[in-house]
Write a protein that holds these residues in place. Structure first.
Motif, mmCIF file in Angstrom:
data_model
loop_
_atom_site.group_PDB
_atom_site.id
_atom_site.type_symbol
_atom_site.label_atom_id
_atom_site.label_comp_id
_atom_site.label_asym_id
_atom_site.label_seq_id
_atom_site.Cartn_x
_atom_site.Cartn_y
_atom_site.Cartn_z
ATOM 1 N N ARG A 116 0.705 -1.150 0.193
ATOM 2 C CA ARG A 116 0.021 0.041 -0.064
ATOM 3 C C ARG A 116 1.040 1.237 0.040
ATOM 4 O O ARG A 116 1.892 1.224 0.392
ATOM 5 C CB ARG A 116 -0.996 0.061 1.227
ATOM 6 C CG ARG A 116 -0.269 -0.083 2.506
ATOM 7 C CD ARG A 116 -1.314 0.247 3.617
ATOM 8 N NE ARG A 116 -1.777 1.585 3.603
ATOM 9 C CZ ARG A 116 -2.757 1.939 4.234
ATOM 10 N NH1 ARG A 116 -3.495 1.075 4.910
ATOM 11 N NH2 ARG A 116 -2.993 3.128 4.466
ATOM 12 N N PRO A 117 0.396 2.235 -0.381
ATOM 13 C CA PRO A 117 1.095 3.593 -0.549
ATOM 14 C C PRO A 117 1.248 4.342 0.749
ATOM 15 O O PRO A 117 0.506 3.855 1.712
ATOM 16 C CB PRO A 117 0.182 4.547 -1.232
ATOM 17 C CG PRO A 117 -1.114 4.128 -1.237
ATOM 18 C CD PRO A 117 -1.013 2.615 -0.931
ATOM 19 N N PRO A 118 2.083 5.451 0.938
ATOM 20 C CA PRO A 118 2.421 5.735 2.303
ATOM 21 C C PRO A 118 1.311 6.831 2.531
ATOM 22 O O PRO A 118 0.462 6.923 1.734
ATOM 23 C CB PRO A 118 3.628 6.824 2.152
ATOM 24 C CG PRO A 118 4.173 6.340 0.912
ATOM 25 C CD PRO A 118 3.162 5.670 0.122
ATOM 26 N N HIS A 119 0.945 6.904 4.064
ATOM 27 C CA HIS A 119 -0.260 7.635 4.443
ATOM 28 C C HIS A 119 0.001 9.392 4.066
ATOM 29 O O HIS A 119 1.083 9.919 4.512
ATOM 30 C CB HIS A 119 -0.407 7.365 5.909
ATOM 31 C CG HIS A 119 -1.609 8.243 6.280
ATOM 32 N ND1 HIS A 119 -2.917 7.021 6.720
ATOM 33 C CD2 HIS A 119 -2.141 9.402 6.888
ATOM 34 C CE1 HIS A 119 -3.711 7.908 7.143
ATOM 35 N NE2 HIS A 119 -3.395 8.986 7.084
ATOM 36 N N PRO A 145 -5.254 13.050 8.469
ATOM 37 C CA PRO A 145 -4.943 12.874 9.959
ATOM 38 C C PRO A 145 -4.303 11.348 9.821
ATOM 39 O O PRO A 145 -4.861 10.387 9.420
ATOM 40 C CB PRO A 145 -6.048 12.874 10.630
ATOM 41 C CG PRO A 145 -6.850 14.116 9.803
ATOM 42 C CD PRO A 145 -6.569 13.683 8.454
ATOM 43 N N ALA A 146 -3.397 11.264 10.838
ATOM 44 C CA ALA A 146 -2.583 9.790 11.070
ATOM 45 C C ALA A 146 -3.691 8.641 11.411
ATOM 46 O O ALA A 146 -3.684 7.724 11.102
ATOM 47 C CB ALA A 146 -1.591 9.746 11.825
ATOM 48 N N ASP A 147 -4.780 9.293 12.403
ATOM 49 C CA ASP A 147 -5.708 8.346 12.850
ATOM 50 C C ASP A 147 -6.898 7.773 11.849
ATOM 51 O O ASP A 147 -7.675 7.270 12.155
ATOM 52 C CB ASP A 147 -6.161 8.621 14.258
ATOM 53 C CG ASP A 147 -6.808 10.066 14.111
ATOM 54 O OD1 ASP A 147 -6.894 10.816 12.921
ATOM 55 O OD2 ASP A 147 -7.548 10.448 15.212
ATOM 56 N N HIS A 148 -6.807 8.519 10.706
ATOM 57 C CA HIS A 148 -8.013 8.277 9.526
ATOM 58 C C HIS A 148 -7.401 6.968 8.767
ATOM 59 O O HIS A 148 -6.430 7.176 8.135
ATOM 60 C CB HIS A 148 -8.139 9.514 8.895
ATOM 61 C CG HIS A 148 -8.955 10.489 9.404
ATOM 62 N ND1 HIS A 148 -9.709 11.582 8.889
ATOM 63 C CD2 HIS A 148 -8.987 11.120 10.824
ATOM 64 C CE1 HIS A 148 -10.505 12.138 9.969
ATOM 65 N NE2 HIS A 148 -9.889 11.897 11.105
ATOM 66 N N ASP A 149 -8.308 6.109 8.892
ATOM 67 C CA ASP A 149 -7.878 4.961 8.135
ATOM 68 C C ASP A 149 -8.226 5.116 6.847
ATOM 69 O O ASP A 149 -9.449 5.129 6.534
ATOM 70 C CB ASP A 149 -8.424 3.702 8.654
ATOM 71 C CG ASP A 149 -8.160 2.396 8.191
ATOM 72 O OD1 ASP A 149 -7.351 2.416 7.114
ATOM 73 O OD2 ASP A 149 -8.190 1.357 8.954
ATOM 74 N N ILE A 150 -7.413 5.248 5.706
ATOM 75 C CA ILE A 150 -7.765 5.542 4.516
ATOM 76 C C ILE A 150 -8.467 4.299 3.445
ATOM 77 O O ILE A 150 -8.475 4.382 2.402
ATOM 78 C CB ILE A 150 -6.763 6.451 3.626
ATOM 79 C CG1 ILE A 150 -5.284 5.309 3.620
ATOM 80 C CG2 ILE A 150 -6.234 7.376 4.215
ATOM 81 C CD1 ILE A 150 -4.319 5.968 2.939
ATOM 82 N N GLY A 151 -8.214 3.169 3.965
ATOM 83 C CA GLY A 151 -8.403 2.074 3.221
ATOM 84 C C GLY A 151 -9.589 1.200 3.835
ATOM 85 O O GLY A 151 -9.648 -0.147 3.531
ATOM 86 N N GLY A 152 -10.340 1.756 4.612
ATOM 87 C CA GLY A 152 -11.692 1.029 5.294
ATOM 88 C C GLY A 152 -11.004 0.054 6.505
ATOM 89 O O GLY A 152 -9.732 0.202 6.663
ATOM 90 N N PRO A 153 -11.843 -0.605 7.051
ATOM 91 C CA PRO A 153 -11.455 -1.652 8.181
ATOM 92 C C PRO A 153 -10.060 -2.371 7.790
ATOM 93 O O PRO A 153 -10.136 -3.191 6.848
ATOM 94 C CB PRO A 153 -12.371 -2.554 8.236
ATOM 95 C CG PRO A 153 -13.758 -1.666 7.609
ATOM 96 C CD PRO A 153 -13.262 -1.151 6.451
#
Length: 484
Positions: A324-327, A332-340
């Motif tokens: 997966r790519p870098p965040h 925000p670091a606590d936002h999950d960008i790929g779902g659960p």
């Protein structure tokens, strides 16, 4: 004589009135509440009735509103048995060719088979004037996708590919953000998935006819693929990682993920493709080579020209196998960008911000807008959205009734006019993988890889222009009797 004539006229007049009265009796009086006249029902059949095929034919029937008269499957002892219980009056077939020749009253079919049968089954049905709903990926190879797109127009049949997330109402939010220029010109798209979640990257299991389940028609399961004795555990799910039958991680979920930027940015064929692959073959092959199947992981880069919706050229990167790519810094670091569990996701990166869309259960979920100035938007799914798979199958049924030239057909989210080119783009990634893994014997008889390079793609003519050997993967070899 006159009296007899008057009596005859009176009889005909009364008969005509009675007939006229019959035709204006409300349907609910004729058949009870919810009665639908047979002439108003679409006559359906399923090619592939187990697994995803079960929900496809059930959703297409709209809880019995339409009439399902036939089910075709190579093994009714497994999950297809649930469809038999659901439609007890349906006639059962093992061979879709026999079903369509015998049951000429069929109007439309759902096709939910392993990937390698999608193209031959859809072509056979369309040539007989049947409307088709085909699971993703639309076809097993690029040539099939182009042929089916052209055949749909030729035979004027209503078509839909089974990437149901395309009908998710939240995609309208993503489209609105792009169209309004909120993130500016998009230059990069990053896509990732946790697939494969099936055996992939190992040598093909050895055939063993003694293990074939009694109720499985293995010859029909093979369809267009080369004849071979039964391969254990290939049916019903582990076929996905083998090129003869499946299309790997891209084929499984690419039509859900790539659909989002392809649709909203107005993309067409890529101009080039290149890749690298993960390896579990080093000890056995002394190289990352397995000609029969997809690798355990891959990174694929595609480039697209600017479009009317996006004035910038685009670089699209696909990652599978858990890569997966870098965040991004602005998220925000606590936002999950790929779902659960960050399993599957899409990032569209523009001048002014980023659109993040995760994928859960094969449908776009919780798209999020992050702008460089700190503005965010997190739309929610509309209240009351309860229709199975966003009405993706039901809308296809309605379009079948309305006809090929209807607004209902033109309004479908994945008719072959759209799904064909999008599927070609998805499968272009597999073409890059298979080309990357090609090898040949040199003058000394030793095996070596072809020069690994960026493949230049002529999308209109379906050709790699700088590596002729790679063009063999635009199509496939077909077993006699299964050609398209």
């Amino acid at each position: 004589m006159k009296k007899n004539n008057n009596s005859r006229r009176d009889f005909l007049r009364k008969g005509a009135l009675a007939a006229a009265g019959f035709y204006i009796v409300p349907r609910n009086v004729l058949g009870g509440p919810g009665f639908i006249a047979p002439s108003d029902q679409l006559v359906l059949a399923a090619i592939g009735a187990g697994g995803k095929g079960r929900s496809d034919i059930k959703n297409a029937s709209v809880n019995g509103r339409e009439r399902v008269i036939a089910l075709c499957d190579v093994d009714f002892s497994g999950s297809a048995s649930a469809s038999v219980k659901e439609f007890p009056k349906a006639k059962l077939f093992a061979d879709y060719r026999i079903m369509l020749e015998e049951m000429k009253e069929i109007d439309a079919v759902t096709i939910s088979t392993p990937d390698h049968v999608h193209g031959p089954a859809a072509a056979f049905a369309m040539q007989r004037g049947k409307h088709v709903y085909v699971q993703k990926p639309m076809t097993h190879n690029i040539r099939e996708a182009r042929l089916l797109t052209e055949m749909a127009r030729k035979y004027k049949v209503v078509t839909q590919m089974g990437n149901q997330g395309a009908s998710n109402p939240l995609l309208k939010n993503v489209q609105a953000w792009v169209d309004s220029g909120k993130i500016g010109k998009v230059s990069k798209v990053q896509i990732w998935t946790n697939r494969p979640v099936w055996p992939q990257g190992n040598p093909m299991p050895k055939p063993d006819a003694s293990q074939k389940p009694q109720d499985l028609n293995w010859d029909l399961w093979l369809g267009p693929a080369e004849e071979t004795p039964y391969i254990p555990n290939m049916h019903p799910f582990n076929w996905r990682g083998w090129w003869d039958y499946g299309t790997g991680a891209l084929g499984d979920v690419g039509c859900h993920l790539i659909d989002i930027p392809f649709r909203t940015l107005g993309l067409m064929y890529p101009t080039d493709a290149e890749c690298s692959v993960g390896s579990v073959f080093s000890k056995m092959w002394n190289a990352d080579y397995n000609p029969e199947g997809a690798p355990p992981s891959s990174i694929i880069t595609l480039h697209f020209n600017a479009t009317k919706k996006n004035a910038s050229k685009i670089e699209m990167t696909w990652m599978d196998g858990g890569l997966r790519p870098p965040h991004p810094e602005i998220i925000p670091a606590d936002h999950d960008i790929g779902g659960p569990g960050s399993a599957n996701g899409v990032l569209m990166i523009g001048e002014k911000g980023i659109i993040s869309t995760n994928i859960n259960d094969s449908s776009p979920m919780t798209p999020k807008l992050y702008l460089n100035d700190g503005t965010t938007e997190f739309p929610q799914e509309p209240a009351g959205e309860k229709e199975p798979e966003y009405g993706h199958q039901r809308r296809w049924v309605d379009a079948c009734k309305a006809g090929f030239s209807s607004k209902e057909h033109k309004g479908l989210t994945s008719s072959f006019d759209y799904a064909g080119p999008m599927t070609e783009t998805v499968l272009m990634g597999n073409l890059a993988i298979r080309s990357y893994m090609m090898r040949r014997q040199n003058e000394k008889g030793a095996w070596e890889f072809f020069a690994r390079r960026k493949l230049l793609w002529d999308g209109e003519n379906m050709r790699i222009t700088n590596m002729e050997e790679a063009n063999q993967f635009v199509t496939r070899k077909y077993r006699k009797g299964w050609e398209i």
